[in-house]
Design a protein around this motif. Structure first.
Motif, PDB file in Angstrom:
ATOM      1  N   ARG A  15     -55.385  29.817 -25.972  1.00 50.87           N
ATOM      2  CA  ARG A  15     -55.815  30.292 -24.647  1.00 50.87           C
ATOM      3  C   ARG A  15     -57.179  30.962 -24.712  1.00 50.87           C
ATOM      4  NH1 ARG A  15     -50.083  32.651 -22.455  1.00 50.87           N
ATOM      5  NH2 ARG A  15     -49.255  30.644 -21.785  1.00 50.87           N
ATOM      6  N   ALA A  16     -57.428  31.729 -25.779  1.00 51.38           N
ATOM      7  CA  ALA A  16     -58.730  32.383 -25.930  1.00 51.38           C
ATOM      8  C   ALA A  16     -59.827  31.345 -26.111  1.00 51.38           C
ATOM      9  CB  ALA A  16     -58.703  33.342 -27.111  1.00 51.38           C
ATOM     10  N   MET A  17     -59.564  30.309 -26.904  1.00 50.88           N
ATOM     11  CA  MET A  17     -60.561  29.251 -27.105  1.00 50.88           C
ATOM     12  C   MET A  17     -60.797  28.477 -25.821  1.00 50.88           C
ATOM     13  SD  MET A  17     -59.858  27.663 -30.820  1.00 50.88           S
ATOM     14  CE  MET A  17     -59.010  28.670 -31.992  1.00 50.88           C
ATOM     15  N   ALA A  18     -59.734  28.234 -25.062  1.00 49.38           N
ATOM     16  CA  ALA A  18     -59.893  27.528 -23.786  1.00 49.38           C
ATOM     17  C   ALA A  18     -60.723  28.359 -22.823  1.00 49.38           C
ATOM     18  CB  ALA A  18     -58.524  27.215 -23.184  1.00 49.38           C
ATOM     19  N   ARG A  19     -60.477  29.675 -22.785  1.00 49.48           N
ATOM     20  CA  ARG A  19     -61.250  30.564 -21.915  1.00 49.48           C
ATOM     21  C   ARG A  19     -62.718  30.555 -22.338  1.00 49.48           C
ATOM     22  NH1 ARG A  19     -58.801  35.002 -23.060  1.00 49.48           N
ATOM     23  NH2 ARG A  19     -60.366  35.681 -24.530  1.00 49.48           N
ATOM     24  N   ASP A  20     -62.977  30.593 -23.645  1.00 48.00           N
ATOM     25  CA  ASP A  20     -64.351  30.567 -24.146  1.00 48.00           C
ATOM     26  C   ASP A  20     -65.034  29.235 -23.848  1.00 48.00           C
ATOM     27  OD1 ASP A  20     -63.995  33.116 -25.078  1.00 48.00           O
ATOM     28  OD2 ASP A  20     -63.634  32.508 -27.160  1.00 48.00           O
ATOM     29  N   ALA A  21     -64.239  28.163 -23.794  1.00 45.90           N
ATOM     30  CA  ALA A  21     -64.788  26.843 -23.511  1.00 45.90           C
ATOM     31  C   ALA A  21     -65.003  26.612 -22.020  1.00 45.90           C
ATOM     32  CB  ALA A  21     -63.871  25.759 -24.070  1.00 45.90           C
ATOM     33  N   GLY A  22     -64.604  27.591 -21.191  1.00 44.10           N
ATOM     34  CA  GLY A  22     -64.824  27.468 -19.758  1.00 44.10           C
ATOM     35  C   GLY A  22     -63.696  26.781 -19.017  1.00 44.10           C
ATOM     36  N   ILE A  23     -62.547  26.625 -19.651  1.00 43.56           N
ATOM     37  CA  ILE A  23     -61.403  25.997 -19.004  1.00 43.56           C
ATOM     38  C   ILE A  23     -60.639  27.080 -18.262  1.00 43.56           C
ATOM     39  CG2 ILE A  23     -59.269  24.718 -19.389  1.00 43.56           C
ATOM     40  CD1 ILE A  23     -60.611  23.661 -21.969  1.00 43.56           C
ATOM     41  N   PRO A  24     -60.417  26.906 -16.972  1.00 44.31           N
ATOM     42  CA  PRO A  24     -59.727  27.958 -16.207  1.00 44.31           C
ATOM     43  C   PRO A  24     -58.309  28.159 -16.714  1.00 44.31           C
ATOM     44  CG  PRO A  24     -59.923  25.976 -14.893  1.00 44.31           C
ATOM     45  CD  PRO A  24     -60.706  25.745 -16.147  1.00 44.31           C
ATOM     46  N   GLN A  51     -65.801  17.365 -25.170  1.00 41.25           N
ATOM     47  CA  GLN A  51     -67.003  17.049 -24.388  1.00 41.25           C
ATOM     48  C   GLN A  51     -67.920  18.260 -24.245  1.00 41.25           C
ATOM     49  OE1 GLN A  51     -65.476  15.388 -20.751  1.00 41.25           O
ATOM     50  NE2 GLN A  51     -65.167  13.369 -21.648  1.00 41.25           N
ATOM     51  N   GLN A  52     -67.338  19.442 -24.079  1.00 42.00           N
ATOM     52  CA  GLN A  52     -68.157  20.646 -23.960  1.00 42.00           C
ATOM     53  C   GLN A  52     -68.848  20.976 -25.281  1.00 42.00           C
ATOM     54  OE1 GLN A  52     -65.587  23.662 -22.356  1.00 42.00           O
ATOM     55  NE2 GLN A  52     -65.854  22.942 -20.267  1.00 42.00           N
ATOM     56  N   VAL A  53     -68.148  20.791 -26.390  1.00 39.74           N
ATOM     57  CA  VAL A  53     -68.767  21.020 -27.698  1.00 39.74           C
ATOM     58  C   VAL A  53     -69.903  20.020 -27.908  1.00 39.74           C
ATOM     59  CG1 VAL A  53     -68.375  20.886 -30.196  1.00 39.74           C
ATOM     60  CG2 VAL A  53     -66.742  22.083 -28.738  1.00 39.74           C
ATOM     61  N   ASN A  54     -69.675  18.776 -27.541  1.00 38.03           N
ATOM     62  CA  ASN A  54     -70.707  17.756 -27.656  1.00 38.03           C
ATOM     63  C   ASN A  54     -71.900  18.092 -26.759  1.00 38.03           C
ATOM     64  OD1 ASN A  54     -71.794  15.248 -28.601  1.00 38.03           O
ATOM     65  ND2 ASN A  54     -71.247  14.358 -26.619  1.00 38.03           N
ATOM     66  N   GLY A  55     -71.633  18.580 -25.561  1.00 36.69           N
ATOM     67  CA  GLY A  55     -72.713  18.959 -24.646  1.00 36.69           C
ATOM     68  C   GLY A  55     -73.568  20.082 -25.207  1.00 36.69           C
ATOM     69  N   ARG A  56     -72.929  21.062 -25.838  1.00 33.75           N
ATOM     70  CA  ARG A  56     -73.692  22.153 -26.448  1.00 33.75           C
ATOM     71  C   ARG A  56     -74.554  21.642 -27.591  1.00 33.75           C
ATOM     72  NH1 ARG A  56     -68.965  26.334 -25.918  1.00 33.75           N
ATOM     73  NH2 ARG A  56     -69.592  27.311 -23.961  1.00 33.75           N
ATOM     74  N   SER A  57     -74.026  20.698 -28.355  1.00 32.25           N
ATOM     75  CA  SER A  57     -74.789  20.125 -29.459  1.00 32.25           C
ATOM     76  C   SER A  57     -75.998  19.347 -28.939  1.00 32.25           C
ATOM     77  CB  SER A  57     -73.891  19.207 -30.284  1.00 32.25           C
ATOM     78  OG  SER A  57     -74.630  18.598 -31.307  1.00 32.25           O
ATOM     79  N   ILE A  58     -75.792  18.582 -27.891  1.00 31.88           N
ATOM     80  CA  ILE A  58     -76.894  17.812 -27.297  1.00 31.88           C
ATOM     81  C   ILE A  58     -77.947  18.756 -26.723  1.00 31.88           C
ATOM     82  CG2 ILE A  58     -77.484  16.284 -25.369  1.00 31.88           C
ATOM     83  CD1 ILE A  58     -74.772  14.866 -25.910  1.00 31.88           C
ATOM     84  N   GLU A  59     -77.502  19.806 -26.044  1.00 29.17           N
ATOM     85  CA  GLU A  59     -78.437  20.787 -25.480  1.00 29.17           C
ATOM     86  C   GLU A  59     -79.269  21.442 -26.582  1.00 29.17           C
ATOM     87  OE1 GLU A  59     -78.397  25.032 -23.042  1.00 29.17           O
ATOM     88  OE2 GLU A  59     -76.510  24.014 -23.470  1.00 29.17           O
ATOM     89  N   ILE A  88     -70.877  27.508 -33.418  1.00 28.84           N
ATOM     90  CA  ILE A  88     -69.642  28.270 -33.219  1.00 28.84           C
ATOM     91  C   ILE A  88     -68.619  27.437 -32.436  1.00 28.84           C
ATOM     92  CG2 ILE A  88     -68.670  30.273 -32.025  1.00 28.84           C
ATOM     93  CD1 ILE A  88     -71.269  31.757 -32.841  1.00 28.84           C
ATOM     94  N   SER A  89     -69.076  26.694 -31.439  1.00 25.91           N
ATOM     95  CA  SER A  89     -68.171  25.836 -30.673  1.00 25.91           C
ATOM     96  C   SER A  89     -67.542  24.782 -31.570  1.00 25.91           C
ATOM     97  CB  SER A  89     -68.917  25.142 -29.536  1.00 25.91           C
ATOM     98  OG  SER A  89     -69.397  26.065 -28.614  1.00 25.91           O
ATOM     99  N   PHE A  90     -68.359  24.196 -32.438  1.00 27.47           N
ATOM    100  CA  PHE A  90     -67.840  23.180 -33.351  1.00 27.47           C
ATOM    101  C   PHE A  90     -66.843  23.778 -34.333  1.00 27.47           C
ATOM    102  CE2 PHE A  90     -67.995  20.569 -37.194  1.00 27.47           C
ATOM    103  CZ  PHE A  90     -67.633  19.341 -36.658  1.00 27.47           C
ATOM    104  N   GLU A  91     -67.141  24.961 -34.845  1.00 30.35           N
ATOM    105  CA  GLU A  91     -66.218  25.619 -35.767  1.00 30.35           C
ATOM    106  C   GLU A  91     -64.894  25.962 -35.081  1.00 30.35           C
ATOM    107  OE1 GLU A  91     -68.166  28.968 -37.565  1.00 30.35           O
ATOM    108  OE2 GLU A  91     -69.548  27.695 -38.676  1.00 30.35           O
ATOM    109  N   ALA A  92     -64.944  26.409 -33.829  1.00 29.49           N
ATOM    110  CA  ALA A  92     -63.715  26.714 -33.094  1.00 29.49           C
ATOM    111  C   ALA A  92     -62.893  25.447 -32.882  1.00 29.49           C
ATOM    112  CB  ALA A  92     -64.049  27.367 -31.753  1.00 29.49           C
ATOM    113  N   LEU A  93     -63.555  24.350 -32.537  1.00 28.52           N
ATOM    114  CA  LEU A  93     -62.859  23.081 -32.346  1.00 28.52           C
ATOM    115  C   LEU A  93     -62.235  22.617 -33.660  1.00 28.52           C
ATOM    116  CD1 LEU A  93     -62.213  20.830 -30.312  1.00 28.52           C
ATOM    117  CD2 LEU A  93     -64.301  19.702 -31.070  1.00 28.52           C
TER     118      LEU A  93
END
Length: 112
Positions: A15-24, A51-59, A88-93
């Motif tokens: 749940r904490a990772m989902a919240r950090d990833a922007g998932i309601p 997809q969000q982790v990939n988006g951060r990597s592309i950004e 950090i997003s990739f490590e969390a995933l």
């Protein structure tokens, strides 16, 4: 050696990772999440997270390339922050994947 998984701890981490990833988040009990019209599928949550982790990597890559090209609107600090967010997003995933694999292995090793 006790290799049991504390499901409450795992659920709180997810749940904490989902919240950090922007998932309601929802305040419904897990039994209500699988019933009714507002059913949440785990595969969709996982897909959105990837997809969000990939988006951060592309950004981060785009910012780095803009900075290297000499774009005056891109600061080095922005490039570094975007790179750290992507890392950090990739490590969390990766940790979520590791927990899922461990849970799968534990379930598969249970006697019938």
């Amino acid at each position: 050696m006790n290799s049991s998984i504390d499901t409450n701890s795992l659920l709180l981490q997810l749940r904490a990772m989902a919240r950090d990833a922007g998932i309601p988040s929802t305040d419904k009990p897990s039994s209500e999440l699988t019933l009714g019209a507002d059913r949440i599928e785990f595969s969709k949550v996982l897909e959105n997270s990837v997809q969000q982790v990939n988006g951060r990597s592309i950004e981060a890559t785009q910012l780095r390339e803009s900075f290297e090209a000499g774009n005056p609107n891109v600061e080095l600090a922005d490039v570094m922050i975007a790179a750290q967010k992507a890392r950090i997003s990739f490590e969390a995933l990766t940790q979520v994947r590791n927990k899922m694999v461990a849970a799968y292995k534990e379930i598969m090793s249970m006697p019938l």
